[in-house]
Design an enzyme around this catalytic site. Structure first.
Site, PDB file in Angstrom:
ATOM      1  N   ARG A  61       0.819  -1.209   0.000  1.00 41.56           N
ATOM      2  CA  ARG A  61       0.000   0.000   0.000  1.00 41.56           C
ATOM      3  C   ARG A  61       0.857   1.265   0.000  1.00 41.56           C
ATOM      4  NH1 ARG A  61      -3.030  -0.405   4.875  1.00 41.56           N
ATOM      5  NH2 ARG A  61      -1.342   0.802   5.786  1.00 41.56           N
ATOM      6  N   TYR A 114     -14.819  21.228 -10.388  1.00 41.50           N
ATOM      7  CA  TYR A 114     -15.327  19.907 -10.778  1.00 41.50           C
ATOM      8  C   TYR A 114     -16.447  19.522  -9.802  1.00 41.50           C
ATOM      9  CZ  TYR A 114     -15.105  14.819 -11.509  1.00 41.50           C
ATOM     10  OH  TYR A 114     -15.400  13.511 -11.769  1.00 41.50           O
ATOM     11  N   LYS A 211      -7.648  11.083 -16.918  1.00 39.17           N
ATOM     12  CA  LYS A 211      -7.924  11.809 -18.150  1.00 39.17           C
ATOM     13  C   LYS A 211      -6.740  11.675 -19.115  1.00 39.17           C
ATOM     14  CE  LYS A 211     -11.773  12.856 -16.127  1.00 39.17           C
ATOM     15  NZ  LYS A 211     -12.005  14.010 -15.272  1.00 39.17           N
TER      16      LYS A 211
END
Ligand SMILES: *Cc1c(COP(=O)(O)O)cnc(C)c1O
Length: 394
Positions: A61, A114, A211
């Site tokens: 992790r 956003y 993106k």
């Protein structure tokens, strides 16, 4: 053979940097790409190693060589001290904000942010005792009037989601820093190739790597890049929250990054061509794209950015729902769907009026957000021209 450290300060270009950054082929038998390390357990060879945790990797992790490679690459491109990866762009925003605010604080978020970031502030942050005020994206140094004694953070996003207002990041950052207030920037639209928010005064820059960095619509990924002052707060939030990306997603981020410069160049060129074509159509009221010379944000874009991506909005003149459906439903190459930054062209209609609170949306007709992909631009324009024809006949 030495590691190729590209140095933009000595005139080496960002296109070169993006190809070589974060890669160490001769640490992996000469293979050019850092492999996908999958893993939770990392073995310690001795009790002393376990107790001191001085080895580079301690638990899946925390980091793997794959996550390290992409973190190093993005940190260098953004000009930051360090980058931490998250499982999505939204997780990058929430991790960064939770790292820097405390219960009882007040924060300022741009009205054109956003939209899901707004939901995070209005629901979760509110419940944790953090109050949010939304502000006009054009506020500039006037932001200082909104500061309270407990204001801790200002979030900027340029250009704004959906409506593409440009923000004066240096002016906002100067006002914020005078009061010791953090500045967090969402830099997804420009990518680290076309804007460096940390150099403009931000303390933290986030990317929805989903993106353009991933670039192929096949993974969710986020990145938080920090300056020296913010580094320890964000690192400790990453530890506490347990936010980490998957191995495969990280690899897809690394793979996408290598072609980012060449893809963006094409998205930019085709995006401007389609935007200019739309601007001249009788069905279009106006086009919101900061790289267009007539755009209200053009001067700031020219000053602070070195390019544009393929995402912009066209506001139509009033038209019926039926005519709009005739336009959208029959498009051949523009898909209708959320997210953007992949190779294909997309379009989504939107109406920001229900969620904007500091500004009023005054589009006379429907607003369409376009993502111009890597198709031939003449094919895209022909697709849209046929759409307007269907609209007329609907
Ligand atoms: C998509 C997007 C995000 C969120 O990214 P996800 O990976 O979808 O969570 C954040 N900011 C901006 C500007 C975006 O467009």
């Amino acid at each position: 053979m030495t590691i190729k450290k590209v140095n933009p300060e000595s005139g080496e270009r960002p296109e070169t940097e993006v190809v070589h950054v974060g890669r160490k082929p001769f640490e992996q038998h000469g293979f050019v790409n850092t492999p996908v390390y999958r893993g939770s357990t990392v073995l310690y060879p001795t009790l002393e190693a376990l107790n001191t945790r001085t080895q580079p990797y301690t638990y899946g992790r925390r980091a793997t060589p794959t996550t390290h490679a992409l973190e190093e690459a993005i940190a260098q491109l953004e000009g930051g001290t360090a980058t931490i990866l998250t499982s999505s762009g939204l997780a990058a925003i929430s991790t960064a904000i939770l790292a820097l605010v405390n219960s009882g604080d007040h924060i300022l978020i741009v009205d054109s942010v956003y939209q899901p970031a707004r939901a995070f502030a209005d629901k979760m942050l509110k419940r944790l005792g953090v109050e949010t005020t939304y502000y006009d994206p054009l506020i500039g140094s006037g932001i200082a009037k909104l500061f309270r004694p407990n204001t801790r953070l200002v979030m900027v996003e340029a250009p704004g989601s959906q409506t593409f207002e440009m923000q004066d990041i240096p002016a906002i950052a100067a006002a914020a820093h005078a009061k010791n207030i953090w500045v967090l920037a969402d830099n997804t639209w420009a990518t680290p190739l076309y804007c460096k928010p940390l150099a403009l005064g931000a303390d933290v820059s986030i990317q929805a790597a989903t993106k353009y960095i991933v670039g192929h619509a096949d993974a969710m990924l986020g990145a938080v890049t920090v300056n020296e002052r913010a580094a320890k707060f964000v690192d400790s939030a990453k530890e506490a929250l347990g936010t980490c990306p998957g191995s495969e997603e990280t690899y897809l981020g690394l793979r996408g990054l290598r072609t980012l410069a060449v893809r963006l160049e094409r998205h930019q060129r085709s995006g401007i061509a389609v935007a200019q074509w739309l601007q001249d159509r009788p069905e279009v009221d106006r086009v919101l794209h900061p790289a267009l010379p007539g755009d209200p944000g053009h001067a700031i874009w020219k000053r602070d950015f070195s390019g544009a991506c393929g995402l912009f909005t066209a506001v139509l003149k009033p038209t019926s729902e039926k005519a709009l459906a005739a336009f959208l439903d029959g498009l051949k190459f523009f898909g209708m769907g959320y997210s953007w930054g992949g190779y294909e062209s997309l379009v989504v209609p939107f109406d920001p009026s229900p969620y904007r609170t500091a500004t009023r949306w005054d589009g006379p007709g429907p607003a369409l957000r376009f993502h111009v992909g890597l198709e031939a631009v003449d094919d895209l324009i022909a697709d849209l021209a046929a759409g307007f024809e269907r609209m007329k006949n609907a």
